[in-house]
Design an enzyme around this catalytic site. Structure first.
Site, PDB file in Angstrom:
ATOM      1  N   ASP A  42       0.865  -1.175   0.000  1.00  0.00           N
ATOM      2  CA  ASP A  42       0.000   0.000   0.000  1.00  0.00           C
ATOM      3  C   ASP A  42       0.906   1.230   0.000  1.00  0.00           C
ATOM      4  OD1 ASP A  42      -2.190   1.915   0.642  1.00  0.00           O
ATOM      5  OD2 ASP A  42      -3.305   0.076   1.085  1.00  0.00           O
ATOM      6  N   ASP A  65       4.477   2.087  -4.256  1.00  0.00           N
ATOM      7  CA  ASP A  65       3.623   2.804  -5.204  1.00  0.00           C
ATOM      8  C   ASP A  65       3.513   1.920  -6.440  1.00  0.00           C
ATOM      9  OD1 ASP A  65       2.442   4.384  -7.129  1.00  0.00           O
ATOM     10  OD2 ASP A  65       3.790   6.094  -6.851  1.00  0.00           O
ATOM     11  N   ASN A  92      -6.144  -5.817  -5.662  1.00  0.00           N
ATOM     12  CA  ASN A  92      -7.250  -5.054  -5.084  1.00  0.00           C
ATOM     13  C   ASN A  92      -7.069  -3.541  -5.199  1.00  0.00           C
ATOM     14  OD1 ASN A  92      -9.475  -4.435  -2.992  1.00  0.00           O
ATOM     15  ND2 ASN A  92      -7.617  -3.678  -1.982  1.00  0.00           N
ATOM     16  N   TYR A 157     -12.462   5.170 -14.429  1.00  0.00           N
ATOM     17  CA  TYR A 157     -12.483   4.061 -13.472  1.00  0.00           C
ATOM     18  C   TYR A 157     -13.268   2.887 -14.048  1.00  0.00           C
ATOM     19  CZ  TYR A 157     -13.432   1.605  -9.031  1.00  0.00           C
ATOM     20  OH  TYR A 157     -13.525   0.671  -8.025  1.00  0.00           O
ATOM     21  N   LYS A 161     -12.039  -0.894 -14.905  1.00  0.00           N
ATOM     22  CA  LYS A 161     -12.654  -2.058 -14.273  1.00  0.00           C
ATOM     23  C   LYS A 161     -13.249  -3.022 -15.307  1.00  0.00           C
ATOM     24  CE  LYS A 161     -11.796  -1.448  -9.929  1.00  0.00           C
ATOM     25  NZ  LYS A 161     -10.992  -2.424  -9.155  1.00  0.00           N
ATOM     26  N   VAL A 190     -20.459  -1.573  -1.306  1.00  0.00           N
ATOM     27  CA  VAL A 190     -19.815  -2.050  -0.076  1.00  0.00           C
ATOM     28  C   VAL A 190     -19.703  -0.909   0.933  1.00  0.00           C
ATOM     29  CG1 VAL A 190     -17.786  -3.175   0.895  1.00  0.00           C
ATOM     30  CG2 VAL A 190     -18.520  -3.715  -1.437  1.00  0.00           C
ATOM     31  N   THR A 192     -17.656   0.618   2.967  1.00  0.00           N
ATOM     32  CA  THR A 192     -16.317   0.993   3.409  1.00  0.00           C
ATOM     33  C   THR A 192     -16.355   2.441   3.897  1.00  0.00           C
ATOM     34  OG1 THR A 192     -15.631   1.836   1.244  1.00  0.00           O
ATOM     35  CG2 THR A 192     -15.275  -0.521   1.671  1.00  0.00           C
TER      36      THR A 192
END
Length: 250
Positions: A42, A65, A92, A157, A161, A190, A192
């Site tokens: 991460d 990165d 992910n 995005y 995806k 979700v 989050t």
């Protein structure tokens, strides 16, 4: 909530990208419960340290990165030197920043593809040789319900995806002869912290529930449960497909 235990995951080396928050953090915790050797990467050092602490030290964090492909390659090589061939890779890491399509520049396009798509391919390229030597492995790519719904202000995005699902199909065919399985998990709405900050209003909650078949919000742990199954030997003949965890949202 009870959790399934997959004996085949115990002691196996696993890499989770974007494991410092959100769905990724629950995936890391899930593999830690399975007694796997969990490595996660991460860019958020503070969030990652919290994940390590919550795992009781069972998970190991490496700062990386993923848009820097040389750094990605070096980080993954370091993980293999510590834990041996990677048994499961969970791609992910992503970022769903909103944008206006008519304002997109070539530089922003390249950046969004690097953040949301390109590193998936090169992470897979880094682990497959070791999986081949080990006799197999599992690669799990995280997709998104967003492009299936055609949500606004997310064109780049959603393009990335959608590409991930195509990549999953292609690489499952390329690597099946090595006993390497490649699948995609598609989360729905979700709960989050990031998504709750973006969308959490009574009106939006009501809209989501109205569209879902099951009237409960999807939690990160629900997505992690699917990932764990697909990484395990219980899913030994599952490859090349997308698995939805969306409560019937789409």
């Amino acid at each position: 909530m009870s959790h399934a235990i997959y004996p085949s995951l115990a002691g196996k080396s696993v890499i989770v990208t974007g494991g410092g928050s959100g769905i990724g953090a629950d995936i890391v915790a899930g593999f830690a419960r399975q007694r796997a050797r969990v490595f996660f990467v991460d860019i958020d050092k503070q969030g990652a340290q919290q994940v390590v602490e919550q795992s009781g030290g069972a998970a190991q964090f490496l700062h990386c990165d993923l848009t820097d492909l040389e750094a990605l390659k070096a980080t993954f090589a370091s993980i293999e030197s510590k834990g041996g061939p990677v048994a499961a890779l969970i791609n992910n890491a992503a970022n769903d920043d909103r944008h206006k399509t008519l304002e997109v520049t070539p530089a922003y396009w390249d950046n969004r593809m690097a953040v949301n798509l390109r590193h998936f391919f090169f992470a897979i390229q880094s682990v497959v040789p070791g999986m081949r030597r080990a006799g197999g492995g599992s690669i799990i790519n995280l997709g998104s319900v967003s492009w299936h719904l055609g949500l606004p202000d997310l064109a780049l995005y959603e393009t990335a995806k959608a590409g991930i699902e195509g990549m999953t199909r292609a690489l499952a065919r390329d690597f099946g002869g090595y006993n390497v399985r490649v699948n995609c998990v598609i989360p729905g709405a979700v709960r989050t912290p990031r998504q709750m900050a973006l969308w959490h209003t009574p009106e939006e909650e009501a809209k989501i529930f109205a569209q879902q078949c099951l009237k409960a919000r999807v939690e990160p742990v629900d997505v992690a449960a699917m990932v764990l199954f697909l990484a395990s030997d219980d899913a030994r003949l599952c490859t090349g497909h997308s698995y939805w965890v969306d409560a019937g949202y789409c």
